[in-house]
Design an enzyme around this catalytic site. Structure first.
Site, PDB file in Angstrom:
ATOM      1  N   ARG A 116       0.834  -1.204   0.000  1.00 42.33           N
ATOM      2  CA  ARG A 116       0.000   0.000   0.000  1.00 42.33           C
ATOM      3  C   ARG A 116       0.868   1.253   0.000  1.00 42.33           C
ATOM      4  O   ARG A 116       0.572   2.219  -0.711  1.00 42.33           O
ATOM      5  CB  ARG A 116      -0.943   0.016   1.205  1.00 42.33           C
ATOM      6  N   CYS A 164      -0.593   6.701   8.665  1.00 39.73           N
ATOM      7  CA  CYS A 164      -1.025   5.410   8.115  1.00 39.73           C
ATOM      8  C   CYS A 164      -2.119   5.732   7.106  1.00 39.73           C
ATOM      9  O   CYS A 164      -2.015   6.718   6.382  1.00 39.73           O
ATOM     10  CB  CYS A 164      -1.490   4.464   9.218  1.00 39.73           C
TER      11      CYS A 164
END
Length: 285
Positions: free
Chosen positions: A180, A239
């Protein structure tokens, strides 16, 4: 004794009937928001209250926010009081996903000035492996009054992150999985990639083979190697939406390192403004 980072399965088991200890079940699945509540109703640690990431630990999403904006300090404080939390209580939080959801509540309580909060090391899976009690019975709650003392210095906004990414004396650590971060896969957000200048440290790197956090000395060595001489307090943690980044903050606290700041909006907020730069591929490429 006040627990501020981790509490063991054995320590919690000894305090299940202690009215000064309050336990929260923070199970949550990003792709199925009601899965945690269903699991809690099926069985939880006796006395645990259930908290929902979207409903309790976040505020409503706006066009300029990330997926999990910080909750209103006043509203969360009112809920904490209704759940029985006050300045005299030791709070323990747990989930079933390596602490990746429960760390959000750990951070929020510290943000509100309540340091006596710890993650159950190993979580519900280890509790179950030890054959300790679970119940589906409702928890008995004696409401109290929670008075917040907001620690606003614990958070960074997008402007500070933009400045930090261009500052060689600061570092942005992204807790998402490597694929990711690199932009190879993005199951949750509309844009793939990462904040330019950030580095990747998947929160699962903090976890030992038995699902507990690595020992403090191993975490300290890992993070000091990651920082390359940059002072730990100069870190900004990010994040996808300000949740799993808290796992790295806790890891640094366990390691005895100042943990720096959280960018609560994280990647999902960063990409709401098309003028903010993005990067794909490994860090530095």
């Amino acid at each position: 004794m006040k627990f501020t980072t981790l509490v063991s399965i054995e320590e919690l088991a000894q305090h299940l009937d202690d009215p000064s200890w309050i336990v929260f079940d923070c199970r949550f699945t990003l792709t199925d928001p009601e899965a945690g509540r269903r699991a809690y109703l099926h069985g939880h640690i006796p006395g645990a209250r259930y908290v929902h990431l979207d409903d309790d630990l976040s505020s409503p999403i706006t066009p300029a926010s990330g997926r999990h904006p910080l909750p209103s300090p006043q509203l969360l404080s009112e809920k904490l009081g209704l759940w029985g939390v006050d300045s005299t209580k030791q709070v323990v939080v747990y989930d079933d996903s390596f602490g990746s959801m429960a760390v959000r509540m750990w951070w929020l309580l510290r943000w509100l000035g309540h340091d006596a909060v710890a993650l159950l090391n190993g979580g519900l899976p280890m509790w179950m492996r030890q054959k300790l009690p679970v119940t589906s019975d409702p928890s008995k709650i004696l409401p109290s009054q929670f008075i917040p003392h907001l620690q606003s210095s614990m958070q960074a906004d997008a402007t500070e992150v933009d400045q930090a990414r261009q500052d060689c004396n600061r570092v942005i650590i992204d807790a998402r999985p490597e694929d990711r971060f690199n932009g190879e896969r993005e199951p949750l957000d509309k844009v793939a990639g990462h904040i330019p200048g950030s580095i990747n440290w998947n929160f699962e790197e903090n976890i030992d083979f038995d699902s507990t956090y690595l020992p403090a000395e191993e975490l300290r060595e890992a993070y000091l190697n990651l920082l390359h001489g940059i002072p730990p307090q100069q870190v900004i943690h990010v994040c996808g939406s300000g949740v799993t980044a808290c796992h790295n903050i806790l890891a640094m606290e366990i390691a005895g390192l100042p943990s720096g700041k959280l960018y609560p909006g994280s990647w999902s907020e960063w990409i709401t403004d098309s003028s903010r730069p993005i990067e794909v591929g490994p860090a530095g490429e």
